[in-house]
Design a protein around this motif. Structure first.
Motif, PDB file in Angstrom:
ATOM      1  N   HIS A 284       0.824  -1.208   0.000  1.00  0.00           N
ATOM      2  CA  HIS A 284       0.000   0.000   0.000  1.00  0.00           C
ATOM      3  C   HIS A 284       0.860   1.261   0.000  1.00  0.00           C
ATOM      4  O   HIS A 284       2.050   1.233   0.299  1.00  0.00           O
ATOM      5  N   MET A 285       0.232   2.369  -0.316  1.00  0.00           N
ATOM      6  CA  MET A 285       0.921   3.649  -0.261  1.00  0.00           C
ATOM      7  C   MET A 285       1.321   3.968   1.175  1.00  0.00           C
ATOM      8  O   MET A 285       0.577   3.708   2.114  1.00  0.00           O
ATOM      9  N   ASN A 286       2.543   4.516   1.358  1.00  0.00           N
ATOM     10  CA  ASN A 286       2.988   4.878   2.697  1.00  0.00           C
ATOM     11  C   ASN A 286       4.014   5.999   2.572  1.00  0.00           C
ATOM     12  O   ASN A 286       4.334   6.440   1.467  1.00  0.00           O
ATOM     13  N   TYR A 287       4.546   6.443   3.671  1.00  0.00           N
ATOM     14  CA  TYR A 287       5.404   7.621   3.650  1.00  0.00           C
ATOM     15  C   TYR A 287       6.698   7.394   2.880  1.00  0.00           C
ATOM     16  O   TYR A 287       7.298   8.337   2.391  1.00  0.00           O
ATOM     17  N   GLY A 288       7.169   6.158   2.793  1.00  0.00           N
ATOM     18  CA  GLY A 288       8.375   5.877   2.032  1.00  0.00           C
ATOM     19  C   GLY A 288       8.088   5.498   0.598  1.00  0.00           C
ATOM     20  O   GLY A 288       8.997   5.168  -0.153  1.00  0.00           O
ATOM     21  N   GLY A 289       6.823   5.527   0.197  1.00  0.00           N
ATOM     22  CA  GLY A 289       6.446   5.081  -1.134  1.00  0.00           C
ATOM     23  C   GLY A 289       6.061   3.614  -1.120  1.00  0.00           C
ATOM     24  O   GLY A 289       6.385   2.872  -0.195  1.00  0.00           O
ATOM     25  N   PRO A 290       5.364   3.161  -2.164  1.00  0.00           N
ATOM     26  CA  PRO A 290       4.825   1.793  -2.163  1.00  0.00           C
ATOM     27  C   PRO A 290       5.764   0.757  -2.746  1.00  0.00           C
ATOM     28  O   PRO A 290       5.377  -0.393  -2.924  1.00  0.00           O
ATOM     29  N   LEU A 291       6.989   1.138  -3.078  1.00  0.00           N
ATOM     30  CA  LEU A 291       7.852   0.247  -3.853  1.00  0.00           C
ATOM     31  C   LEU A 291       8.610  -0.733  -2.967  1.00  0.00           C
ATOM     32  O   LEU A 291       8.854  -0.481  -1.793  1.00  0.00           O
ATOM     33  N   LEU A 292       8.976  -1.871  -3.566  1.00  0.00           N
ATOM     34  CA  LEU A 292       9.680  -2.930  -2.853  1.00  0.00           C
ATOM     35  C   LEU A 292      10.573  -3.663  -3.839  1.00  0.00           C
ATOM     36  O   LEU A 292      10.075  -4.300  -4.769  1.00  0.00           O
ATOM     37  N   GLY A 293      11.877  -3.537  -3.677  1.00  0.00           N
ATOM     38  CA  GLY A 293      12.798  -4.165  -4.608  1.00  0.00           C
ATOM     39  C   GLY A 293      13.032  -5.629  -4.269  1.00  0.00           C
ATOM     40  O   GLY A 293      13.514  -5.966  -3.187  1.00  0.00           O
ATOM     41  N   ILE A 294      12.680  -6.504  -5.207  1.00  0.00           N
ATOM     42  CA  ILE A 294      12.893  -7.936  -5.043  1.00  0.00           C
ATOM     43  C   ILE A 294      14.301  -8.286  -5.524  1.00  0.00           C
ATOM     44  O   ILE A 294      14.744  -7.798  -6.557  1.00  0.00           O
ATOM     45  N   MET A 295      14.983  -9.129  -4.770  1.00  0.00           N
ATOM     46  CA  MET A 295      16.244  -9.701  -5.245  1.00  0.00           C
ATOM     47  C   MET A 295      16.371 -11.122  -4.720  1.00  0.00           C
ATOM     48  O   MET A 295      16.144 -11.376  -3.530  1.00  0.00           O
ATOM     49  N   ALA A 296      16.719 -12.039  -5.617  1.00  0.00           N
ATOM     50  CA  ALA A 296      16.883 -13.442  -5.245  1.00  0.00           C
ATOM     51  C   ALA A 296      18.086 -14.011  -5.969  1.00  0.00           C
ATOM     52  O   ALA A 296      18.510 -13.507  -7.014  1.00  0.00           O
ATOM     53  N   CYS A 297      18.655 -15.076  -5.408  1.00  0.00           N
ATOM     54  CA  CYS A 297      19.746 -15.771  -6.082  1.00  0.00           C
ATOM     55  C   CYS A 297      19.633 -17.259  -5.807  1.00  0.00           C
ATOM     56  O   CYS A 297      18.820 -17.701  -4.989  1.00  0.00           O
ATOM     57  N   GLY A 298      20.461 -18.042  -6.515  1.00  0.00           N
ATOM     58  CA  GLY A 298      20.439 -19.479  -6.363  1.00  0.00           C
ATOM     59  C   GLY A 298      21.307 -19.944  -5.212  1.00  0.00           C
ATOM     60  O   GLY A 298      21.720 -19.165  -4.354  1.00  0.00           O
ATOM     61  N   HIS A 299      21.619 -21.231  -5.205  1.00  0.00           N
ATOM     62  CA  HIS A 299      22.357 -21.818  -4.095  1.00  0.00           C
ATOM     63  C   HIS A 299      23.854 -21.562  -4.169  1.00  0.00           C
ATOM     64  O   HIS A 299      24.587 -21.870  -3.228  1.00  0.00           O
ATOM     65  N   ASP A 300      24.328 -21.004  -5.288  1.00  0.00           N
ATOM     66  CA  ASP A 300      25.756 -20.744  -5.470  1.00  0.00           C
ATOM     67  C   ASP A 300      26.226 -19.718  -4.433  1.00  0.00           C
ATOM     68  O   ASP A 300      25.752 -18.575  -4.407  1.00  0.00           O
ATOM     69  N   ASN A 301      27.160 -20.116  -3.588  1.00  0.00           N
ATOM     70  CA  ASN A 301      27.625 -19.229  -2.524  1.00  0.00           C
ATOM     71  C   ASN A 301      28.292 -17.966  -3.045  1.00  0.00           C
ATOM     72  O   ASN A 301      28.365 -16.966  -2.331  1.00  0.00           O
ATOM     73  N   ARG A 302      28.792 -18.000  -4.280  1.00  0.00           N
ATOM     74  CA  ARG A 302      29.389 -16.780  -4.835  1.00  0.00           C
ATOM     75  C   ARG A 302      28.356 -15.667  -4.878  1.00  0.00           C
ATOM     76  O   ARG A 302      28.674 -14.500  -4.608  1.00  0.00           O
ATOM     77  N   PHE A 303      27.122 -16.003  -5.213  1.00  0.00           N
ATOM     78  CA  PHE A 303      26.061 -15.004  -5.294  1.00  0.00           C
ATOM     79  C   PHE A 303      25.460 -14.734  -3.918  1.00  0.00           C
ATOM     80  O   PHE A 303      25.221 -13.585  -3.553  1.00  0.00           O
ATOM     81  N   LEU A 304      25.220 -15.789  -3.164  1.00  0.00           N
ATOM     82  CA  LEU A 304      24.587 -15.632  -1.863  1.00  0.00           C
ATOM     83  C   LEU A 304      25.403 -14.722  -0.950  1.00  0.00           C
ATOM     84  O   LEU A 304      24.855 -13.859  -0.268  1.00  0.00           O
ATOM     85  N   ARG A 305      26.713 -14.875  -0.968  1.00  0.00           N
ATOM     86  CA  ARG A 305      27.566 -14.097  -0.065  1.00  0.00           C
ATOM     87  C   ARG A 305      27.776 -12.665  -0.539  1.00  0.00           C
ATOM     88  O   ARG A 305      28.299 -11.840   0.202  1.00  0.00           O
ATOM     89  N   GLN A 306      27.382 -12.368  -1.751  1.00  0.00           N
ATOM     90  CA  GLN A 306      27.522 -11.011  -2.285  1.00  0.00           C
ATOM     91  C   GLN A 306      26.189 -10.262  -2.308  1.00  0.00           C
ATOM     92  O   GLN A 306      26.158  -9.088  -2.670  1.00  0.00           O
ATOM     93  N   MET A 307      25.109 -10.927  -1.928  1.00  0.00           N
ATOM     94  CA  MET A 307      23.786 -10.296  -2.045  1.00  0.00           C
ATOM     95  C   MET A 307      23.547  -9.325  -0.883  1.00  0.00           C
ATOM     96  O   MET A 307      23.686  -9.714   0.280  1.00  0.00           O
ATOM     97  N   PRO A 308      23.191  -8.068  -1.188  1.00  0.00           N
ATOM     98  CA  PRO A 308      22.905  -7.104  -0.117  1.00  0.00           C
ATOM     99  C   PRO A 308      21.543  -7.388   0.522  1.00  0.00           C
ATOM    100  O   PRO A 308      20.730  -8.145  -0.011  1.00  0.00           O
ATOM    101  N   GLY A 309      21.305  -6.744   1.649  1.00  0.00           N
ATOM    102  CA  GLY A 309      20.009  -6.891   2.319  1.00  0.00           C
ATOM    103  C   GLY A 309      20.037  -7.972   3.376  1.00  0.00           C
ATOM    104  O   GLY A 309      21.047  -8.620   3.629  1.00  0.00           O
ATOM    105  N   ARG A 310      18.885  -8.167   4.016  1.00  0.00           N
ATOM    106  CA  ARG A 310      18.794  -9.104   5.123  1.00  0.00           C
ATOM    107  C   ARG A 310      18.286 -10.460   4.691  1.00  0.00           C
ATOM    108  O   ARG A 310      17.430 -10.566   3.809  1.00  0.00           O
ATOM    109  N   LEU A 311      18.792 -11.510   5.314  1.00  0.00           N
ATOM    110  CA  LEU A 311      18.280 -12.858   5.139  1.00  0.00           C
ATOM    111  C   LEU A 311      17.860 -13.379   6.516  1.00  0.00           C
ATOM    112  O   LEU A 311      18.643 -13.362   7.456  1.00  0.00           O
ATOM    113  N   ILE A 312      16.622 -13.847   6.601  1.00  0.00           N
ATOM    114  CA  ILE A 312      16.125 -14.421   7.857  1.00  0.00           C
ATOM    115  C   ILE A 312      16.071 -15.931   7.691  1.00  0.00           C
ATOM    116  O   ILE A 312      15.387 -16.424   6.796  1.00  0.00           O
TER     117      ILE A 312
END
Length: 210
Positions: free
Chosen positions: A182-210
């Motif tokens: 929904h619309m909110n003070y920071g704007g409604p946008l949400l950047g999706i980013m995903a990668c495969g099981h290759d650790n080269r990509f996983l360890r370079q991906m920004p953002g949080r992983l839970i």
């Protein structure tokens, strides 16, 4: 004090954060299933910044400097990509399209991809709404040259289209707002980013992983 301000502003303390952590975990799990990828971060500002971060990831992983993108790419995303990549010494080249079908011109891609190509990027559906029919072939050309294959998606299209993980994407980016943000003070946008099981990509991906 400053420590108390920090604690209030960052949702990492377990005594107050279990609901947030659970919600992020559910989002990441559902998006991984939708995209058919192994890991999804939480998250980036929007699709455009996700493309820029993907280029920097590919730069760090491949040690190469060229990015190939479709000439029908969103102008906003293209501008943001250049803003992110050019200060890092990268160049962005546009791959031509077939004027009759809108499909990416594979012959032009073959001529441009080389041992300096860090990333080959496609948007599916394209900015003008064409469904890219040669996604497997594009991925093979990228991988044969040692480049990473990055796919940008509208997540709502994946109710019909094959998920990018099924045709070899190394990184998937996209815009999460169509999922109902929904619309909110920071704007409604949400950047999706995903990668495969290759650790080269996983360890370079920004953002949080839970």
């Amino acid at each position: 004090g400053l420590g108390d301000v920090y604690k209030r502003q960052t949702p990492y303390q377990p005594e107050v954060s279990q609901g947030i952590l659970q919600a992020i975990f559910e989002y990441q799990s559902l998006m991984a299933e939708l995209l058919e990828m192994d890991a999804v971060n939480s998250s980036l500002y929007d699709w455009a910044t996700a493309v820029g971060e993907a280029a920097l990831m590919c730069r760090r992983i491949t040690r190469r400097s060229k990015v190939l993108v479709p000439d029908l790419m969103s102008p906003t995303r293209l501008t943001t990509l250049r803003t992110y990549s050019e200060p890092a010494g990268m160049t962005v080249e546009l791959v031509e399209h077939d004027p009759l079908t809108g499909q990416l011109d594979l012959e032009d891609l073959k001529e441009r991809v080389d041992d300096q190509t860090a990333m080959v990027y496609v948007e599916n559906p394209s900015y003008l709404g064409f469904v890219e029919e040669e996604v497997e072939a594009i991925g093979e050309l990228a991988h044969d040259a040692g480049a990473a294959y990055v796919v940008g998606v509208d997540p709502t299209s994946l109710g019909l289209l094959k998920p990018p993980g099924s045709y070899g994407a190394d990184i998937v980016v996209g815009e999460g707002q169509p999922l109902g943000n929904h619309m909110n003070y920071g704007g409604p946008l949400l950047g999706i980013m995903a990668c495969g099981h290759d650790n080269r990509f996983l360890r370079q991906m920004p953002g949080r992983l839970i």
